[in-house]
Design an enzyme around this catalytic site. Sequence first.
Site, PDB file in Angstrom:
ATOM      1  N   GLU A  37       0.772  -1.243   0.053  1.00 18.36           N
ATOM      2  CA  GLU A  37       0.196   0.221  -0.111  1.00 18.36           C
ATOM      3  C   GLU A  37       0.816   1.215  -0.127  1.00 18.36           C
ATOM      4  O   GLU A  37       1.452   1.461   1.147  1.00 18.36           O
ATOM      5  CB  GLU A  37      -0.845  -0.029   1.227  1.00 18.36           C
ATOM      6  CG  GLU A  37      -1.627   1.076   1.517  1.00 18.36           C
ATOM      7  CD  GLU A  37      -2.565   1.374   2.662  1.00 18.36           C
ATOM      8  OE1 GLU A  37      -2.881   0.144   3.435  1.00 18.36           O
ATOM      9  OE2 GLU A  37      -2.760   2.387   3.186  1.00 18.36           O
ATOM     10  N   ARG A  54      -0.210  10.244   0.643  1.00 15.70           N
ATOM     11  CA  ARG A  54       0.032  11.469   1.540  1.00 15.70           C
ATOM     12  C   ARG A  54       1.374  12.106   1.238  1.00 15.70           C
ATOM     13  O   ARG A  54       1.728  13.314   1.766  1.00 15.70           O
ATOM     14  CB  ARG A  54       0.305  11.176   2.953  1.00 15.70           C
ATOM     15  CG  ARG A  54       0.085   9.948   3.408  1.00 15.70           C
ATOM     16  CD  ARG A  54       0.384   9.666   4.951  1.00 15.70           C
ATOM     17  NE  ARG A  54      -0.415   8.392   5.032  1.00 15.70           N
ATOM     18  CZ  ARG A  54      -0.243   7.596   6.287  1.00 15.70           C
ATOM     19  NH1 ARG A  54       0.470   7.936   7.206  1.00 15.70           N
ATOM     20  NH2 ARG A  54      -1.008   6.550   6.293  1.00 15.70           N
ATOM     21  N   LYS A 101     -10.787  -1.702   6.512  1.00 13.52           N
ATOM     22  CA  LYS A 101      -9.574  -1.353   7.316  1.00 13.52           C
ATOM     23  C   LYS A 101      -9.837  -1.028   8.828  1.00 13.52           C
ATOM     24  O   LYS A 101     -11.050  -0.344   9.014  1.00 13.52           O
ATOM     25  CB  LYS A 101      -8.753  -0.462   6.642  1.00 13.52           C
ATOM     26  CG  LYS A 101      -7.679   0.366   7.491  1.00 13.52           C
ATOM     27  CD  LYS A 101      -7.018   1.273   6.782  1.00 13.52           C
ATOM     28  CE  LYS A 101      -6.166   2.339   7.233  1.00 13.52           C
ATOM     29  NZ  LYS A 101      -4.724   2.662   6.553  1.00 13.52           N
TER      30      LYS A 101
END
Length: 212
Positions: free
Chosen positions: A43, A47, A131
Amino acid sequence: MKPRTGADLLSLAPVVPVVVLTDPATAVPMARALVAGGLPAIEVTLRTPAGLPAIERIAAEVPGAVVGAGTVTTREQARAAAGAGAGFLVSPGCTERLYGALRETGLPFLPGVATASEALELLEWGVDALKFFPAEAAGGRAYLKALSGPLPQVRFCPTGGITPASAPDYLALPNVGCVGGTWLTPADALAAGDWARVEALAAQAAALRPAA
Ligand code: 3PG
């Protein structure tokens, strides 16, 4: 090996590395090291500006990797990640609008939740692979264990504050498929190009088993 559903994502490996990159040039050797260590699902968070180009490069150059985009919070990001070749999407939380954006990409995705109500809302929308974020701060293993009673149909990938020491306890829960974390790719190892260390960390994580 290509995941088609959120449930598939939870079954790829016991640990999904969550990666924060500052230099897209590190993406390919890093991904190769993670895959060599036994962790195919990666993943890459959006950001940092390096996130999207990193996804693009890994998708094009590391065939053994299943690269996805993390920290997806807007429709624009979901579309851009799909366009860059992401194989899955992960969000830290979810709204109706974001759910629609994730869905319209056609990619498997793991929306983030931290409460029973949020999980129930996603269930109403047909999503049962989630998640759990931020795992440790939101109640940790005890909280997830408590959710498995009333919501046995939901499976989680907890992330946020998980360590190699706590991962086996999470993996032992019936409602946990895998865990995620940034510990596989420490910033100093990325900066130094220490791929042997990244591979070793990945190999340790790939060997993690549920606590007895
Ligand atoms: C995430 O986005 O999933 C988390 O920031 C990962 O958290 P960690 O740095 O505590 O592993």
